[in-house]
Design an enzyme around this catalytic site. Structure first.
Site: not given
Length: 456
Positions: A294, A333, A386
Site C-alpha cells: 500500500d 483494489d 468501488c
C-alpha cells in the site's frame, strides 16, 4: 418514517432537540471540514450518550436525508426566500434544511412541530431576526407540502450533481442511474465477514444472542457475509478479529473474485488496512502466502496483523519498490471516486467533480500495470474499484487491454473469465471477465471488478 425508505418513527418525543443539534453539527463538519458523514455521526453519537435509540435514529435520518436531497431542498427554499444569505451560515443552513426535510419527507411529523423545532434552533445559533425569517419560509413550505409532497426518490435523483447523473446514465442507463441513486436502505447495515468454513447460520444465532434486539441476517452476494443493524459496537461481539471481521459485503465479493486457492502466492496490491488480506489469507491456507502492499505505511501496520506474511510500502504509480515477482494472483483494489459507496457516504457527490474521473482512471491504469509486473507468467490479476462509472470501469479495462505505452511496464493484460466459484453465484453469463455490483441489484455497495491473465 421517510417515504420510500426505512427510518425512525419520527413522532412525539423522537423530535428531540438533542437529535437535531447532533445532526446539525455533523452537517456543519461535512460542509466545513470535508468530514465523512458516517464517521462524524458516529463520533457525535458516541460523545452524546444521553440520546436513546429513537433520537439517534432521527439524527441519522436527518443527516443522510439532508445530504441526499440537499440541492432539491435548497431549490425549494430559494423559491420562498428573497436572498441566499441564509446559506452563508452553516448552522443556520443545517437547521433550515433539516426543517425543510422534515416537512417534505418525514411522515407523522406534524408541520407545526417541524417548524417550531427549526425556528427555535435558529434563534439559538443566530438571532430572532433569523428565526423570524425561518418561520416565514418554513410555514410557506408547509403550506406547499400540504397540497402534496414530492417523492423522495425524485428529490434524491434531482440532488445528484449533473456530472454524476450523466456519468451514471452512460454506465448503467437512465433507469439504472435512478435506481442506483435512490437505492436503500440508507444507511445500509454493517457487514461482517466470516472466515471460510465457519457455520454462518450458527454464528447468526450466536450473535443474535449477544446483541438482543439487533437485526442480524445472512448476506446474499457473499457466502461469508452477515448483515447487522442495531448491534452497537461490533468489537464487543463474540468472535471479532478471529472468526470474523467487519467488512462490507461487496468488498468481500471483490476479494473472492480473485479466486485464490490453497497453496497459492497472492499479492493484495492496494491493501489499505488489510480487510481483503484477512479473507485472502484464509482462502490460501497455511500452505499459501498472502502479502500486502500500500502507499500508506501506517495502514500496512494494521494489515500486518490480518494475515499478511510480508508488507511493502510502495507508490505503484512511480514503480514497484521492493515488491518481489512471481505471484500467482494479484488483487488491485485501486483508488477511485468512491461513487459506489453513496448509500453510506452521501457526501461523495459533493466531494467529486467531473474532472476527477480522467485523473483517477489514469492513476488506476498506472497502478494496475505496475502491480501486474509482479505476477508470474500466466498469473491472474483482478482490477477492482468501488465505482460503477464507465470511465473507471470498462474504460480502464480497455486501456489495460491495449499494448503498454512508453515508459509503462512491458506486461500484457488479457481479459479472462473469472475462475472463482463465487462468480457463478452472481449470475454472470458464461465466460464473463467483468462484473458490476449494484446496490439495487445485489444489495451491496457499488463495485466493478475485471479479471486478466498476465503475460510478460
Amino acid at each position: 418514517m421517510a417515504a420510500e425508505q426505512e427510518g425512525p418513527d419520527a413522532s412525539g418525543p423522537a423530535l428531540a432537540g438533542d437529535a437535531r443539534r447532533v445532526a446539525a453539527r455533523v452537517l456543519e463538519r461535512v460542509w466545513e471540514e470535508s468530514a465523512f458523514a458516517s464517521a462524524a455521526l458516529d463520533a457525535e453519537l458516541s460523545r452524546l450518550t444521553v440520546l436513546d435509540g429513537r433520537d439517534a435514529g432521527l439524527a441519522t435520518e436527518l443527516v443522510y436525508g439532508v445530504l441526499r436531497t440537499q440541492a432539491f431542498l435548497e431549490e425549494q427554499i430559494d423559491k420562498l426566500a428573497v436572498s441566499r444569505r441564509w446559506a452563508g451560515d452553516p448552522a443556520v443552513r443545517a437547521h433550515l434544511l433539516m426543517g425543510a426535510y422534515s416537512l417534505l419527507f418525514l411522515d407523522r411529523v406534524p408541520a407545526f412541530a417541524a417548524v417550531s423545532e427549526a425556528v427555535n434552533a435558529m434563534r439559538v445559533v443566530a438571532d430572532d431576526r433569523v428565526g423570524a425569517f425561518a418561520n416565514a419560509v418554513l410555514r410557506r413550505l408547509a403550506d406547499e407540502a400540504a397540497k402534496g409532497r414530492p417523492a423522495l426518490i425524485d428529490a434524491v435523483v434531482a440532488s445528484a450533481p449533473g456530472w454524476l447523473r450523466g456519468a451514471l446514465r452512460r454506465a448503467i442507463g437512465r433507469a439504472g442511474a435512478s435506481a442506483f441513486l435512490s437505492a436503500g436502505p440508507v444507511p445500509p447495515p454493517l457487514g461482517l465477514c466470516l472466515a471460510p468454513a465457519e457455520d454462518r447460520e450458527a454464528w447468526i444465532a450466536r450473535l443474535g444472542e449477544a446483541a438482543k434486539g439487533a437485526t442480524i441476517e445472512a448476506g446474499k452476494a457473499s457466502p461469508h457475509a452477515i448483515l447487522v443493524r442495531g448491534a452497537g459496537e461490533l468489537r464487543r461481539l463474540p468472535g471479532f478479529g478471529e472468526t470474523w471481521i467487519g467488512q462490507e459485503e461487496g468488498a468481500q465479493v471483490v476479494a473472492l473474485l480473485l479466486g485464490a486457492k490453497p497453496g497459492e502466492r497472492v499479492l493484495d496490491a492496494c491493501a489499505g488496512r488489510g480487510n481483503k488480506t484477512w479473507l485472502l489469507s484464509r482462502r490460501v491456507g497455511a500452505t499459501g502466502d498472502v502479502e500486502a502492499a500500500d502507499l500508506h505505511p501506517n495502514k500496512l501496520r494494521v494489515a500486518a496483523t490480518t494475515g499478511a506474511r510480508a508488507t511493502y510500502a510502495v507508490d505503484w504509480s512511480a514503480g514497484t519498490g521492493r515488491v518481489p515477482e512471481g505471484y500467482d494472483r494479484v488483487l488491485v483494489d485501486a483508488p477511485c471516486s468512491g461513487v459506489g459507496t453513496l448509500r453510506r457516504r452521501p457526501e461523495i457527490g459533493l466531494k467529486r467533480e467531473a474532472g476527477d474521473l480522467e485523473r483517477l482512471s489514469s492513476l488506476q491504469v498506472a497502478i494496475a500495470r505496475s502491480a501486474a509486473s509482479r505476477a508470474r507468467e500466466g498469473g491472474r490479476l483482478v482490477f477492482a474499484v468501488c465505482s460503477v462509472l464507465r470511465e473507471e470501469c470498462e474504460g480502464v479495462v480497455e486501456r489495460l487491454s491495449s499494448d503498454p505505452g512508453p515508459g509503462e511496464p512491458e506486461v500484457k493484460l488479457v481479459p479472462t473469465p473469472f475462475d472463482a466459484e463465487e462468480a457463478l453465484a452472481l449470475g454472470l453469463p458464461e465466460g464473463a471477465s467483468s462484473v458490476r455490483l449494484l446496490p439495487h441489484v445485489h444489495g451491496t455497495d457499488g463495485y466493478f471488478a475485471a479479471m486478466f491473465t498476465v503475460h510478460h
